[in-house]
Enzyme design. Structure first.
Site, PDB file in Angstrom:
ATOM      1  N   CYS A 139      46.566 -10.025  22.321  1.00  0.00           N
ATOM      2  CA  CYS A 139      45.643 -10.986  21.713  1.00  0.00           C
ATOM      3  C   CYS A 139      45.970 -11.207  20.240  1.00  0.00           C
ATOM      4  O   CYS A 139      45.568 -10.411  19.389  1.00  0.00           O
ATOM      5  CB  CYS A 139      44.210 -10.486  21.883  1.00  0.00           C
ATOM      6  SG  CYS A 139      43.008 -11.539  21.061  1.00  0.00           S
ATOM      7  N   CYS A 142      42.966 -11.544  17.985  1.00  0.00           N
ATOM      8  CA  CYS A 142      42.303 -10.285  17.609  1.00  0.00           C
ATOM      9  C   CYS A 142      43.140  -9.516  16.581  1.00  0.00           C
ATOM     10  O   CYS A 142      42.590  -8.919  15.663  1.00  0.00           O
ATOM     11  CB  CYS A 142      42.123  -9.377  18.825  1.00  0.00           C
ATOM     12  SG  CYS A 142      41.626 -10.222  20.313  1.00  0.00           S
ATOM     13  N   ASP A 143      44.445  -9.492  16.760  1.00  0.00           N
ATOM     14  CA  ASP A 143      45.280  -8.539  16.017  1.00  0.00           C
ATOM     15  C   ASP A 143      46.271  -9.159  15.044  1.00  0.00           C
ATOM     16  O   ASP A 143      46.912  -8.445  14.272  1.00  0.00           O
ATOM     17  CB  ASP A 143      46.059  -7.665  17.017  1.00  0.00           C
ATOM     18  CG  ASP A 143      45.118  -6.907  17.939  1.00  0.00           C
ATOM     19  OD1 ASP A 143      44.031  -6.532  17.480  1.00  0.00           O
ATOM     20  OD2 ASP A 143      45.459  -6.700  19.117  1.00  0.00           O
TER      21      ASP A 143
END
Ligand code: NAP
Length: 316
Positions: A139, A142-143
């Site tokens: 992701c 997200c990261d």
């Protein structure tokens, strides 16, 4: 144990992406007092994306997590009960179906709307699982932020890989898309955006066969194979993003519902009915073609309306 509002439900919804929450909105407005179990990713896959520009009604786009927060609030407004819990087991052998949550709570439900979505497919490499969350990710939204000025790789040639790479290019100094073929599967618009992005490079006809690094330091380098020449070489990078498709979250229904070879639940033509009367499948668990928020929402609506008709027929 989970503190449930009722002992017995008419409609239980497994999953809280666009399909599950749309089913909840429709079922709640039909006075069926649905209960939603959000699953491991409350809000579903849209919560791992940023701008959603193709959901009708938002001319300027909307952030994925915001869209799902709105859907959840809309479902609650009409009386939907929502729990941040997982359905661990569902006995569909007779009605009412017996549902078991991950904390052992059991309860009966007359109908079940399956909207548990799909999860990221992985390469299956030792280093990939060992370093997941330590330099390996599924992701970028997200990261990606953790890879400021780093060099990262994205595996895959579909729309997800392009989106991940485009997002990562905001942070990383270089993004290499490693694809096993020499042409993309991705749509033209996203492919062109990736081709036009000066930070994005392509490594064609290559597969990742090793992921090396430590939990402390993250990814150090990959091993990649040129599948045309069989040459294996090291590919230095600081992060690896896997974007090679998804697997439907349908394991608990194996042997209970009809599924295709990839685990997608079979539904009857033009509706959400499964092989088991009273069980309805909606969203990505039954759709590997369209897989859009709007199509998932549409099937969620069908699921609630099919459940309502089913319950009505039982009472007639
Ligand atoms: P996908 O279209 O199935 O693409 C998966 C990619 O990963 C393919 O290029 C495939 O290679 C590659 N792949 C699969 N298994 C692999 C393996 N073991 N090793 C290496 N590579 C592997 O999946 P997706 O990109 O997640 O997209 C899924 C659906 O969502 C699509 O319909 C897509 O259009 C849609 N989507 C749309 C958007 C958007 O419109 N904004 C964004 C994301 C996704 P091959 O090409 O060789 O098979």
């Amino acid at each position: 144990m989970t503190d449930l509002n009722k002992e017995h439900y008419e409609v239980t919804i497994m999953g809280s992406g666009p399909a599950g929450l749309t089913a909840a909105i429709y079922a709640a407005r039909a006075d069926l007092d649905p209960v939603v179990f959000e699953g491991p990713e409350p809000g579903g896959q849209l919560t791992t994306t940023t701008d959603v520009e193709n959901f009708p009604g938002f001319s300027e786009g909307i952030m994925g997590p915001d869209l799902m927060d709105e859907c959840r609030e809309q479902a609650k407004r009409f009386g939907t009960e929502v729990h941040m819990k997982l359905i661990e087991d569902a006995d569909l052998s007779e009605r009412p179906f017996d549902i078991t949550l991950d904390d052992g709570t059991e309860f009966p439900t007359e109908t079940l709307i399956v909207a548990s979505g799909a999860r990221a497919r992985l390469l299956g490499l030792e280093g990939e699982s060992r370093l997941m969350g330590h330099g390996v990710s599924t992701c970028a939204t997200c990261d990606g932020y953790f890879f400021q000025d780093d060099e990262v790789a994205v595996v895959g040639g579909g729309d997800s890989a392009m989106e991940e790479a485009l997002h990562l290019s905001k942070f990383a100094s270089k993004v290499t898309i490693i694809h096993r073929r020499d042409e993309l599967r991705a749509s033209k618009i996203l492919s062109d955006r990736a081709f036009d992005n000066p930070k994005i490079e392509f490594l064609w006809s290559h597969e990742v066969v090793g992921v090396n690094g430590t939990k402390e330091e993250g990814v150090d380098h990959l091993e990649v194979i040129n599948n045309k020449t069989d040459e294996v070489r090291d590919f230095p990078c600081d992060g690896l993003f896997i974007a090679i498709g998804h697997i439907p979250n349908t394991e608990i229904f194996e042997g209970q519902l009809e599924m295709d070879d990839n685990g997608y639940i079979e539904t009857k033509p033009d509706c959400s009915k499964t092989a088991v009367p009273g069980v309805f499948a909606t969203g990505d668990v039954q759709d590997y073609v369209y897989r859009q928020a709007i199509t998932a929402a549409g099937t969620g609506c069908k699921g609630a309306m099919d459940a309502e008709s089913f319950l009505q027929a039982q009472n007639d």
